[in-house]
Design a protein around this motif. Structure first.
Motif, PDB file in Angstrom:
ATOM      1  N   ILE A  95       0.844  -1.204   0.000  1.00  0.00           N
ATOM      2  CA  ILE A  95       0.000   0.000   0.000  1.00  0.00           C
ATOM      3  C   ILE A  95       0.877   1.252   0.000  1.00  0.00           C
ATOM      4  O   ILE A  95       0.602   2.216  -0.720  1.00  0.00           O
ATOM      5  CB  ILE A  95      -0.941   0.003   1.223  1.00  0.00           C
ATOM      6  CG1 ILE A  95      -1.958  -1.134   1.106  1.00  0.00           C
ATOM      7  CG2 ILE A  95      -1.657   1.344   1.361  1.00  0.00           C
ATOM      8  CD1 ILE A  95      -2.814  -1.330   2.345  1.00  0.00           C
ATOM      9  N   THR A  99       0.917   4.031  -2.895  1.00  0.00           N
ATOM     10  CA  THR A  99       0.623   5.430  -2.555  1.00  0.00           C
ATOM     11  C   THR A  99       1.735   6.344  -3.051  1.00  0.00           C
ATOM     12  O   THR A  99       1.475   7.424  -3.590  1.00  0.00           O
ATOM     13  CB  THR A  99       0.448   5.591  -1.036  1.00  0.00           C
ATOM     14  OG1 THR A  99      -0.565   4.693  -0.573  1.00  0.00           O
ATOM     15  CG2 THR A  99       0.045   7.011  -0.685  1.00  0.00           C
ATOM     16  N   TYR A 102       1.255   7.017  -6.724  1.00  0.00           N
ATOM     17  CA  TYR A 102       0.218   8.012  -7.014  1.00  0.00           C
ATOM     18  C   TYR A 102       0.662   9.418  -6.599  1.00  0.00           C
ATOM     19  O   TYR A 102       0.285  10.403  -7.244  1.00  0.00           O
ATOM     20  CB  TYR A 102      -1.081   7.653  -6.301  1.00  0.00           C
ATOM     21  CG  TYR A 102      -1.825   6.505  -6.960  1.00  0.00           C
ATOM     22  CD1 TYR A 102      -2.155   6.533  -8.306  1.00  0.00           C
ATOM     23  CD2 TYR A 102      -2.213   5.392  -6.208  1.00  0.00           C
ATOM     24  CE1 TYR A 102      -2.838   5.480  -8.909  1.00  0.00           C
ATOM     25  CE2 TYR A 102      -2.892   4.333  -6.797  1.00  0.00           C
ATOM     26  CZ  TYR A 102      -3.196   4.389  -8.152  1.00  0.00           C
ATOM     27  OH  TYR A 102      -3.866   3.337  -8.746  1.00  0.00           O
ATOM     28  N   LEU A 143      -6.652   6.324  -4.572  1.00  0.00           N
ATOM     29  CA  LEU A 143      -6.550   5.256  -3.574  1.00  0.00           C
ATOM     30  C   LEU A 143      -7.901   4.591  -3.318  1.00  0.00           C
ATOM     31  O   LEU A 143      -7.973   3.374  -3.119  1.00  0.00           O
ATOM     32  CB  LEU A 143      -5.982   5.814  -2.262  1.00  0.00           C
ATOM     33  CG  LEU A 143      -4.531   6.298  -2.333  1.00  0.00           C
ATOM     34  CD1 LEU A 143      -4.137   7.001  -1.039  1.00  0.00           C
ATOM     35  CD2 LEU A 143      -3.593   5.124  -2.599  1.00  0.00           C
ATOM     36  N   GLU A 146      -8.522   2.217  -6.016  1.00  0.00           N
ATOM     37  CA  GLU A 146      -7.600   1.083  -5.934  1.00  0.00           C
ATOM     38  C   GLU A 146      -8.013   0.087  -4.850  1.00  0.00           C
ATOM     39  O   GLU A 146      -7.979  -1.131  -5.053  1.00  0.00           O
ATOM     40  CB  GLU A 146      -6.188   1.600  -5.645  1.00  0.00           C
ATOM     41  CG  GLU A 146      -5.126   0.542  -5.562  1.00  0.00           C
ATOM     42  CD  GLU A 146      -4.685   0.033  -6.928  1.00  0.00           C
ATOM     43  OE1 GLU A 146      -4.268  -1.141  -7.005  1.00  0.00           O
ATOM     44  OE2 GLU A 146      -4.751   0.809  -7.917  1.00  0.00           O
ATOM     45  N   TYR A 147      -8.432   0.616  -3.672  1.00  0.00           N
ATOM     46  CA  TYR A 147      -8.652  -0.271  -2.528  1.00  0.00           C
ATOM     47  C   TYR A 147     -10.122  -0.391  -2.100  1.00  0.00           C
ATOM     48  O   TYR A 147     -10.427  -1.167  -1.190  1.00  0.00           O
ATOM     49  CB  TYR A 147      -7.805   0.213  -1.347  1.00  0.00           C
ATOM     50  CG  TYR A 147      -6.319   0.120  -1.632  1.00  0.00           C
ATOM     51  CD1 TYR A 147      -5.681  -1.112  -1.694  1.00  0.00           C
ATOM     52  CD2 TYR A 147      -5.557   1.259  -1.884  1.00  0.00           C
ATOM     53  CE1 TYR A 147      -4.327  -1.213  -1.983  1.00  0.00           C
ATOM     54  CE2 TYR A 147      -4.195   1.175  -2.174  1.00  0.00           C
ATOM     55  CZ  TYR A 147      -3.592  -0.060  -2.223  1.00  0.00           C
ATOM     56  OH  TYR A 147      -2.247  -0.156  -2.517  1.00  0.00           O
ATOM     57  N   ILE A 151     -10.741   6.237   2.629  1.00  0.00           N
ATOM     58  CA  ILE A 151      -9.338   6.639   2.739  1.00  0.00           C
ATOM     59  C   ILE A 151      -9.218   7.864   3.642  1.00  0.00           C
ATOM     60  O   ILE A 151      -9.982   8.817   3.517  1.00  0.00           O
ATOM     61  CB  ILE A 151      -8.742   6.974   1.358  1.00  0.00           C
ATOM     62  CG1 ILE A 151      -8.931   5.813   0.386  1.00  0.00           C
ATOM     63  CG2 ILE A 151      -7.268   7.343   1.498  1.00  0.00           C
ATOM     64  CD1 ILE A 151      -8.202   4.549   0.768  1.00  0.00           C
TER      65      ILE A 151
END
Length: 295
Positions: A95, A99, A102, A143, A146-147, A151
């Motif tokens: 992760i 990150t 990005y 994010l 993605e997850y 966030i």
């Protein structure tokens, strides 16, 4: 729903819970559970459901010692909880790398430090360090896609950043924040002056660029000793006449003075040899050092 702890008079049984090694410790009510040092427990925090580890033994906590409402431990963690916790921890390195990717893609001036899930993965918290404010809205969108979870980005100070990366301090040992400090205390230049330390920023600053945490360790002792010692510039009465204090080593109880006479000679004295102190700034400071209990 979380039950709040019940107070017996003004006390209740509580225990400290820690969520990461050398992290801050929080008070939680034991809820009548058989918890002890290193017991894994499930608690409800402002961030969500989390797994933490008990530190030390349970103790009677006074209501007056709390600054906020005390919550109870929900339950002792089971094998399923521990497996979920380990799975979340194993995902953190990837992760962090994603990150960072990005961050670079969005040309953001920020340093990614840590990432952590809540136990149920309902929230992903990412810690970063930056010099000023950062518009990370686009990063949050990336994010979230993605997850597929909520966030939360949290900006922390340089001390927290140094704690993550660690290193060797000016003393030649591993920095204190990576060995035993769980919470940062305030450190000021006044403390450094109180201990007669060099005010050269290079010598009294840590890897984080802030004042060394260890300056705080002995400050109370120096403050207590200075109550019964003259300040630089004070006039002291000695057996050979009055003298002006040039420096004072409170630990070794030594004074460097300049005698007020025709020769203006320098000399060294023990605090025991000083009878009275007169403050140069006329604050009526007059202490009989021979009768001071602390000397």
């Amino acid at each position: 729903m979380l039950n709040l702890s019940k107070w017996a008079g003004d006390k209740m049984l509580a225990i400290r819970v820690q969520f990461k090694p050398l992290g801050k410790r929080y008070y939680f009510g034991t809820s009548g559970l058989d918890v002890k040092d290193k017991t894994a427990v499930i608690v409800n925090t402002v961030r969500g459901i989390e797994l933490g580890f008990c530190v030390g033994e349970s103790f009677d906590l006074k209501e007056e010692d709390l600054t906020s409402e005390l919550k109870d431990i929900v339950r002792i963690a089971n094998e399923e909880d521990l497996n979920a916790y380990q799975k979340n921890k194993s995902a953190e390195p990837s992760i962090i790398e994603k990150t960072k990717y990005y961050v670079k893609q969005n040309n953001l001036e920020m340093k990614i430090l840590e990432a952590e899930y809540t136990l149920d993965c309902s929230k992903l918290i990412i810690y970063f360090e930056a010099e000023g404010r950062v518009d990370f809205r686009e990063l949050v969108k990336n994010l979230a896609e993605e997850y597929h979870t909520r966030i939360e980005l949290r900006q922390v100070g340089s001390r927290d950043g140094a704690k993550v990366f660690g290193g060797i301090g000016p003393c030649g040992l591993v920095v204190c924040c990576q060995t035993f400090i769980t919470q940062f205390d305030n450190v000021s230049v006044k403390m450094a002056k109180n201990q007669n330390l060099s005010l050269n920023p290079v010598k009294i600053s840590g890897n984080c660029g802030k004042l060394l945490c260890c300056i705080n360790y002995e400050n109370d002792l120096y403050t207590e000793l200075r109550k019964y010692a003259p300040d630089t510039g004070d006039i002291v009465e000695t057996e050979t006449g009055p003298a002006k204090v040039l420096s004072c080593d409170v630990l070794n109880r030594n004074l460097k003075v300049k005698y007020i006479n025709e020769d203006n000679q320098f000399g060294y004295l023990k605090l025991d040899d000083v009878k009275f102190v007169r403050s140069m700034d006329k604050k009526n400071k007059e202490e009989d050092l021979n009768n001071a209990d602390s000397l």
